[in-house]
Design an enzyme around this catalytic site. Structure first.
Site, mmCIF file in Angstrom:
data_model
loop_
_atom_site.group_PDB
_atom_site.id
_atom_site.type_symbol
_atom_site.label_atom_id
_atom_site.label_comp_id
_atom_site.label_asym_id
_atom_site.label_seq_id
_atom_site.Cartn_x
_atom_site.Cartn_y
_atom_site.Cartn_z
ATOM 1 N N LYS A 91 0.839 -1.197 0.000
ATOM 2 C CA LYS A 91 0.000 0.000 0.000
ATOM 3 C C LYS A 91 0.875 1.248 0.000
ATOM 4 O O LYS A 91 1.860 1.326 0.737
ATOM 5 C CB LYS A 91 -0.914 -0.025 1.221
ATOM 6 C CG LYS A 91 -1.939 1.104 1.268
ATOM 7 C CD LYS A 91 -2.860 0.940 2.472
ATOM 8 C CE LYS A 91 -3.889 2.059 2.564
ATOM 9 N NZ LYS A 91 -4.775 1.900 3.733
ATOM 10 N N SER A 166 -9.591 2.062 2.864
ATOM 11 C CA SER A 166 -8.616 2.824 2.105
ATOM 12 C C SER A 166 -7.533 1.982 1.453
ATOM 13 O O SER A 166 -6.765 2.496 0.637
ATOM 14 C CB SER A 166 -7.956 3.852 3.026
ATOM 15 O OG SER A 166 -7.170 3.220 4.016
ATOM 16 N N SER A 190 -10.279 -0.252 6.874
ATOM 17 C CA SER A 190 -9.587 -0.026 5.610
ATOM 18 C C SER A 190 -8.894 -1.243 5.011
ATOM 19 O O SER A 190 -8.501 -1.210 3.851
ATOM 20 C CB SER A 190 -8.560 1.102 5.765
ATOM 21 O OG SER A 190 -9.208 2.340 5.867
#
Length: 479
Positions: A91, A166, A190
């Site tokens: 990420k 997210s 997330s």
């Protein structure tokens, strides 16, 4: 015959069907090449990119060089971990030494990181191959996959639908089959939201179990964890990345307890968490999945209700003040190029008094106490992960949702963010497809620090319901 000539070459479907641990086992046995796996991952990721936009950047040269080195290590008899040579994605809010982190923001520096985040560094030390950095909304502030830096990330099952966020790109790329493992962060859902929307497994370990660094403005909510094809891959990642790191003092709080003694577990089945029933299409998948898990036995099951109301006001107070004040100065200077929703949190944060904040902390303590008492009575809770399936990719809320709420994304995630307030471990496991052809998931929640118990039961549920890696492949790859 050379060693390279003896390698088996997987086709794309064989690769997409294999767990990370299966791939790692075959690499260690000299059956498949890390270079071949890296090429498969890079090819599948690049092929999916026009539709999904899962990557902030792909790293083909860096990945190939790492794979060559790791292949040489296997030939020399060195295998670093069960995931040696396995492709992963990271990420883009986590640091990797030598690379910049975009964090979904046009305000981010292009200066390469001087050190890796603990989770990333430990996975690199374990011999995984990072093929790219996955998309996130700006500074990971919300539950969708829309950012000023990278645009809209889409769902591999239907690119008109949201990936969730997210950890948006991580969910999308694992769901598409490009990599078996991706890193994520979870401060309100997330990891679990995109995993559930994209048909993958998503683990939020106990707060601090996997160190988080650099720290966040909501560090008492923020967890690091993986999105994977298979529950056992998530366990492998946790085993490789858990443990203290002085850069995150919270990581000293979460030492694993003694293993369970083998006694029969007590499982609370929660069909409508916090009194909120999932939408009918989700319920039509969740209810039979829960029934199947109960029918499989192996534990004592009972229908239960959670003992507290949804703690929306508590989360809003913590999130709005943390994000709003934490990014207030940046927003004052760069509001024109930032996510308007994040910018709006600054003025909202200023409406909270110090007294309001301490009232929220007191309410948090009461909520945490209620949940802890529940998990003194029940060893685990199992429930739906999301009350709905993925909605429009370019929307912040489903049609008819609370778009003007202080935090629009928590209005449709009532089953995830409460367990960031408590810090408990939670994992989401695919359990089937709704009538619209989109994934639905179950969530397993456990007591503080009992991550292994959570993962053990989740693996059992996965086996009962069918392998998560099969459920995690979109329709076009199953034809």
């Amino acid at each position: 015959m050379t060693a390279a000539a003896r390698y088996t070459e997987l086709d794309a479907e064989e690769y997409r069907a294999a767990s990370g641990l299966e791939l790692g086992r075959r690499v260690a046995a000299g059956e498949i090449s890390p270079v071949h796996l890296a090429e498969l991952a890079l090819g599948l990721a690049a092929e999916a990119e026009p539709a999904l936009n899962a990557y902030a950047v792909l790293l083909p040269e860096r990945a190939r060089a790492a794979a060559v080195h790791l292949e040489a290590e296997v030939r020399a008899g060195r295998v670093r971990s069960p995931l040696h040579g396995v492709p992963i994605a990271v990420k883009d809010n986590m640091l990797e030494e030598g690379l910049p982190a975009g964090k979904g923001s046009l305000t981010s520096s292009d200066t390469p990181a001087a050190a890796s985040s603990p989770m990333v560094g430990r996975l690199l030390d374990a011999g995984t191959v990072v093929i790219g950095r996955t998309t996130t909304p700006e500074f990971g502030w919300k539950g969708t996959g829309i950012s000023p830096r990278t645009g809209v990330t889409r769902n591999p099952w239907d690119p008109t639908r949201s990936s969730g966020g997210s950890s948006a790109g991580s969910g999308a790329t694992v769901g598409s089959g490009a990599v078996p493992i991706a890193t994520g962060t979870d401060a309100g859902g997330s990891v679990r939201i995109p995993a559930a929307f994209c048909g993958a497994v998503g683990l939020k370990p106990t707060l601090g179990a996997v160190p988080v660094w650099p720290g966040t403005v909501n560090e008492n909510l923020s967890h690091a964890g993986p999105i994977t094809r298979d529950v056992r891959d998530a366990r492998a990642v946790l085993d490789l990345t858990r443990g203290p790191d002085a850069r995150d003092p919270q990581s000293y709080w979460s030492r694993p307890p003694a293993p369970d003694s083998g006694r029969r577990l007590r499982i609370g089945v929660v069909r409508a968490p916090f009194g909120i029933a999932p939408e009918a299409p989700v319920g039509r998948v969740v209810d039979p999945a829960l029934d199947a898990v109960v029918a499989a036995g192996g534990a004592e099951y009972r229908q239960v209700e959670l003992p507290a109301a949804l703690p929306r006001a508590v989360f809003e107070a913590l999130w709005v003040t943390g994000r709003g004040l934490g990014f207030r100065d940046l927003a004052r200077e760069h509001a024109a190029v930032m996510d308007p929703g994040l910018v709006r949190l600054g003025p909202l944060a200023e409406t909270y008094s110090l007294g309001d904040y301490y009232e929220a902390l007191a309410a948090r303590r009461a909520f945490n106490t209620a949940m802890a008492r529940t998990l003194d009575k029940w060893d685990l809770l199992v429930m739906p992960t999301m009350p709905l399936t993925a909605f429009a990719a370019d929307a912040e809320v489903p049609e008819g949702g609370e778009a003007d709420a202080p935090l629009p994304w928590i209005t449709w995630t009532p089953y995830t963010y409460p367990f960031n307030i408590t810090g408990q471990p939670a994992v989401t496991v695919p359990c089937g497809l709704a009538g619209d052809g989109l994934p639905v998931a179950l969530q397993v929640v456990g007591p503080w620090a009992h991550d292994d118990r959570v993962l053990g039961f989740a693996a059992h549920a996965q086996d009962v319901l069918g392998p998560a890696r099969a459920a995690s492949r979109p329709r076009e790859s199953q034809s």
